[in-house]
Motif scaffolding. Structure first.
Motif, PDB file in Angstrom:
ATOM      1  N   ARG A 230       0.808  -1.231   0.000  1.00  0.00           N
ATOM      2  CA  ARG A 230       0.000   0.000   0.000  1.00  0.00           C
ATOM      3  C   ARG A 230       0.842   1.282   0.000  1.00  0.00           C
ATOM      4  O   ARG A 230       0.575   2.225  -0.729  1.00  0.00           O
ATOM      5  CB  ARG A 230      -0.888  -0.022   1.254  1.00  0.00           C
ATOM      6  N   SER A 311     -11.810  14.579   6.215  1.00  0.00           N
ATOM      7  CA  SER A 311     -11.519  13.261   6.752  1.00  0.00           C
ATOM      8  C   SER A 311     -10.692  13.386   8.020  1.00  0.00           C
ATOM      9  O   SER A 311     -10.610  12.455   8.808  1.00  0.00           O
ATOM     10  CB  SER A 311     -10.733  12.435   5.733  1.00  0.00           C
ATOM     11  N   TYR A 352     -14.111   6.840   8.077  1.00  0.00           N
ATOM     12  CA  TYR A 352     -13.465   6.940   9.389  1.00  0.00           C
ATOM     13  C   TYR A 352     -12.604   8.191   9.390  1.00  0.00           C
ATOM     14  O   TYR A 352     -12.333   8.780   8.336  1.00  0.00           O
ATOM     15  CB  TYR A 352     -12.595   5.710   9.681  1.00  0.00           C
ATOM     16  N   ALA A 354      -9.399  10.014   9.072  1.00  0.00           N
ATOM     17  CA  ALA A 354      -8.142   9.681   8.409  1.00  0.00           C
ATOM     18  C   ALA A 354      -7.410  10.988   8.117  1.00  0.00           C
ATOM     19  O   ALA A 354      -7.599  11.583   7.055  1.00  0.00           O
ATOM     20  CB  ALA A 354      -8.399   8.892   7.131  1.00  0.00           C
ATOM     21  N   GLY A 357      -4.596  13.469   4.796  1.00  0.00           N
ATOM     22  CA  GLY A 357      -4.955  13.095   3.424  1.00  0.00           C
ATOM     23  C   GLY A 357      -4.804  14.262   2.458  1.00  0.00           C
ATOM     24  O   GLY A 357      -4.888  15.434   2.837  1.00  0.00           O
ATOM     25  N   ASP A 360      -8.045  16.751   2.025  1.00  0.00           N
ATOM     26  CA  ASP A 360      -8.214  17.764   3.079  1.00  0.00           C
ATOM     27  C   ASP A 360      -7.161  18.854   2.959  1.00  0.00           C
ATOM     28  O   ASP A 360      -7.430  20.037   3.118  1.00  0.00           O
ATOM     29  CB  ASP A 360      -8.092  17.120   4.468  1.00  0.00           C
ATOM     30  N   THR A 372     -12.171  12.679  -2.918  1.00  0.00           N
ATOM     31  CA  THR A 372     -11.517  11.382  -3.018  1.00  0.00           C
ATOM     32  C   THR A 372     -12.554  10.383  -3.489  1.00  0.00           C
ATOM     33  O   THR A 372     -13.621  10.282  -2.893  1.00  0.00           O
ATOM     34  CB  THR A 372     -10.943  10.940  -1.655  1.00  0.00           C
TER      35      THR A 372
HETATM   36  N1  ARG Z   1      -9.270   4.797   1.899  1.00  0.00           N
HETATM   37  C1  ARG Z   1      -8.669   6.099   1.908  1.00  0.00           C
HETATM   38  C2  ARG Z   1      -7.560   6.117   2.912  1.00  0.00           C
HETATM   39  O1  ARG Z   1      -7.631   5.415   3.887  1.00  0.00           O
HETATM   40  C3  ARG Z   1      -9.704   7.124   2.232  1.00  0.00           C
HETATM   41  C4  ARG Z   1      -9.291   8.493   1.909  1.00  0.00           C
HETATM   42  C5  ARG Z   1     -10.308   9.510   2.349  1.00  0.00           C
HETATM   43  N2  ARG Z   1      -9.657  10.787   2.497  1.00  0.00           N
HETATM   44  C6  ARG Z   1      -8.772  11.058   3.419  1.00  0.00           C
HETATM   45  N3  ARG Z   1      -8.248  12.236   3.446  1.00  0.00           N
HETATM   46  N4  ARG Z   1      -8.429  10.209   4.312  1.00  0.00           N
HETATM   47  O2  ARG Z   1      -6.586   6.796   2.727  1.00  0.00           O
END
Ligand code: ARG
Ligand code: ZN
Length: 412
Positions: A230, A311, A352, A354, A357, A360, A372
Motif C-alpha cells: 500500500r 476526513s 473513518y 483519516a 490526506g 483535506d 476522493t
Molecule cells: N481509503 C482512503 C484512505 O484510507 C480514504 C481516503 C479519504 N480521504 C482522506 N483524506 N483520508 O486513505
C-alpha cells in the motif's frame, strides 16, 4: 487419477493463498482478529488498519499459503466463522499481469488492461508525441527511489485565463484500478473532445493536470514483489519497516487519530508532514498553482464511495452542502446509467477519521472542490478487480468526474 496427482491436487488446495471474509460477533473475536492480522503474515484489505476492526462488520483478510493453516486453526479454536472471498487470488494476479504488451498502444484493448510502471512511462511519452499541441509532460519531482513523477497537462484550446482541474491516481500501490482510471481519463478526453459536448465544455473552460502514478515505487513493487503493498518504499534509519502511507503524510491534522506514528503499520504518517518526496512534489506543485486549480480529485479503490472533506476532523467543511449536492448528483447518475451503488459524504463521517490526506490538505490550501473517489468494487474482488471490469469501473468514475466538473464550470 493416479495417487501422485491426487496428492498434488490435495496439497495445492491446502496451500493456496486466499482472501477470507470474516465478521466478528463478539469483542473477544474482534481482539483475536486484531491479533491475527498483526501477528501473522497476512494483509488486511478491509478495514485499512486493525484498529478499525469492530463487531458485526466484515473484515477482508488476505492470507498467504504459508500462514493459512495457523490462521484457520486459530479462527476455528475461537469459533470464528469465515467465508472464502477469493479462493484463487494467485490466478487473478496472474490474469492481471499477463499480456502486458511492449507496444502500449498496439491493441484496442490497451485501456482495458493493467500496465506495468515501465509501460505507463512509455505511454506518457507516446501520448505527448501523438498530441504535441494539446499534451505537455511536466516533471514535478521524483520518488524516494528516484523515479520521475510526471504530470500530463491537457490543454485542449488556447483560451486565456483558463482554470484547472487536478487528478492524481495510484497514491496507494495496490489499488491498480486507480492508475488505469487516469489513463482512461486522458484517452477519453483526447478522443471525445470533438464529439462529446460535456467533455468539450469542461476542457474549453479548464486545463487538466493528471498524475497517473503518484507512488511509482510502491506500484512497481506490487508488480514485482508484493501485490498487496500500500505505502511508498521509503526507508528510515530508526526502523526496519519500510514505507509511509502517503495519504497520511499531508499537512492536515497530521498524525492525529486515524493515522499512526508506528512505521510498521499500514497507516504510518511518516516522520513529519511532507517528509516523503512524493507528497512534497504534489504539495509544491499545487501550492504554486493554487490560484488556477479549482477542482482536486484523488482516485483510490475499493468500496465505491465519493468523498469530500473533511476526513481529518468531524467538523463540516464551509461549503459542505454544495459538495454534498455534487457527489449526490454524481452517485445518482452512476446508479441510473450503470446500476451501481456509490456511497457519498464527508470522509470522516462516511468511513473513518483519516488525517493527513491529500483531499483535506488541498481543500485547506483553497481548492474548495476537493474529492476522493473510491472506485469498484465493494469487496468481491477488492484490489484484484479483473481487467474485464476496468471499462465499467472507469466509465462510472468518469461520469462522476464529468458531473462535478460541469457543475463547477456552470458556477464560474
Ligand atoms: N481509503 C482512503 C484512505 O484510507 C480514504 C481516503 C479519504 N480521504 C482522506 N483524506 N483520508 O486513505
Ligand atoms: Zn487508497
Amino acid at each position: 487419477m493416479n495417487l501422485d496427482k491426487l496428492l498434488k491436487t490435495a496439497h495445492c488446495t491446502e496451500t493456496q493463498d486466499q482472501v477470507l471474509s470474516i465478521t466478528p460477533k463478539t469483542q473477544e473475536q474482534v481482539d483475536i482478529l486484531k491479533t491475527v492480522s498483526t501477528q501473522y503474515e497476512t494483509a488486511l484489505w478491509q478495514p485499512v488498519s486493525p484498529h478499525y476492526i469492530k463487531e458485526d462488520t466484515q473484515v477482508h483478510l488476505f492470507v498467504p499459503a504459508n500462514s493459512s493453516e495457523t490462521v484457520k486453526d486459530l479462527l476455528q479454536r475461537h469459533a470464528i466463522t469465515h467465508e472464502v472471498l477469493l479462493a484463487n487470488p494467485n490466478e487473478l494476479i496472474e490474469m492481471q499481469t499477463r499480456n502486458d504488451s511492449t507496444d502500449p498502444r498496439s491493441s484496442s484493448t490497451f485501456y482495458e488492461r493493467y500496465h506495468s510502471l515501465e509501460d505507463i512511462y512509455f505511454w506518457i511519452n507516446r501520448t505527448k508525441q501523438d498530441n504535441p499541441d494539446t499534451v505537455k509532460v511536466i516533471l514535478i519531482g521524483s520518488s524516494f527511489e528516484k523515479r520521475p513523477l510526471y504530470v500530463l497537462k491537457l490543454s485542449l484550446n488556447n483560451r486565456p485565463n483558463k482554470k484547472a482541474m487536478w487528478i492524481d491516481c495510484g497514491i496507494h500501490a495496490r489499488e491498480w484500478i486507480s492508475p488505469a482510471f487516469c489513463l482512461w481519463f486522458v484517452q477519453y478526453s483526447l478522443s471525445f473532445y470533438q464529439s462529446n459536448k460535456d467533455i468539450a465544455n469542461i476542457l474549453d473552460n479548464m486545463d487538466v493536470y493528471v498524475l497517473p502514478v503518484l507512488n511509482p515505487d510502491g506500484y512497481h513493487y506490487t508488480w514485482t514483489t508484493n501485490r498487496m503493498w500500500r505505502k511508498n518504499r521509503s526507508t528510515n534509519m530508526s526502523t526496519k519497516c519500510i514505507g509511509v502511507d502517503l495519504n497520511r503524510n499531508f499537512d492536515a491534522n497530521w498524525c492525529t487519530e486515524g493515522a499512526s506514528d508506528q512505521p510498521c503499520t499500514e497507516i504510518y504518517c511518516g516522520a513529519f508532514p511532507e517528509s516523503e518526496p512524493e507528497t512534497l512534489a504534489v504539495a509544491d506543485f499545487l501550492r504554486s498553482h493554487k490560484h488556477i486549480v479549482q477542482i482536486y480529485f484523488s482516485i483510490h479503490s475499493y468500496s465505491q464511495m465519493l468523498l469530500f472533506p473533511f476526513s481529518c476532523t468531524l467538523e463540516e467543511a464551509e461549503n459542505h452542502s454544495e459538495l454534498l449536492e455534487m457527489v449526490q448528483e454524481a452517485a445518482q447518475k452512476i446508479q441510473r446509467h450503470y446500476r451501481n451503488i456509490y456511497k457519498y459524504g464527508s470522509g470522516a463521517k462516511t468511513i473513518y477519521l483519516a488525517p493527513g490526506g491529500s483531499d483535506d490538505w488541498a481543500y485547506n490550501l483553497g481548492i474548495k472542490y476537493s474529492f476522493t473517489f473510491e472506485l469498484q468494487d465493494r469487496g468481491s474482488y477488492g484490489f484484484l478487480l479483473p481487467p474485464s471490469h476496468i471499462s465499467k469501473a472507469c466509465n462510472e468514475a468518469l461520469l462522476a468526474v464529468k458531473t462535478i466538473a460541469l457543475k463547477v464550470v456552470e458556477k464560474t
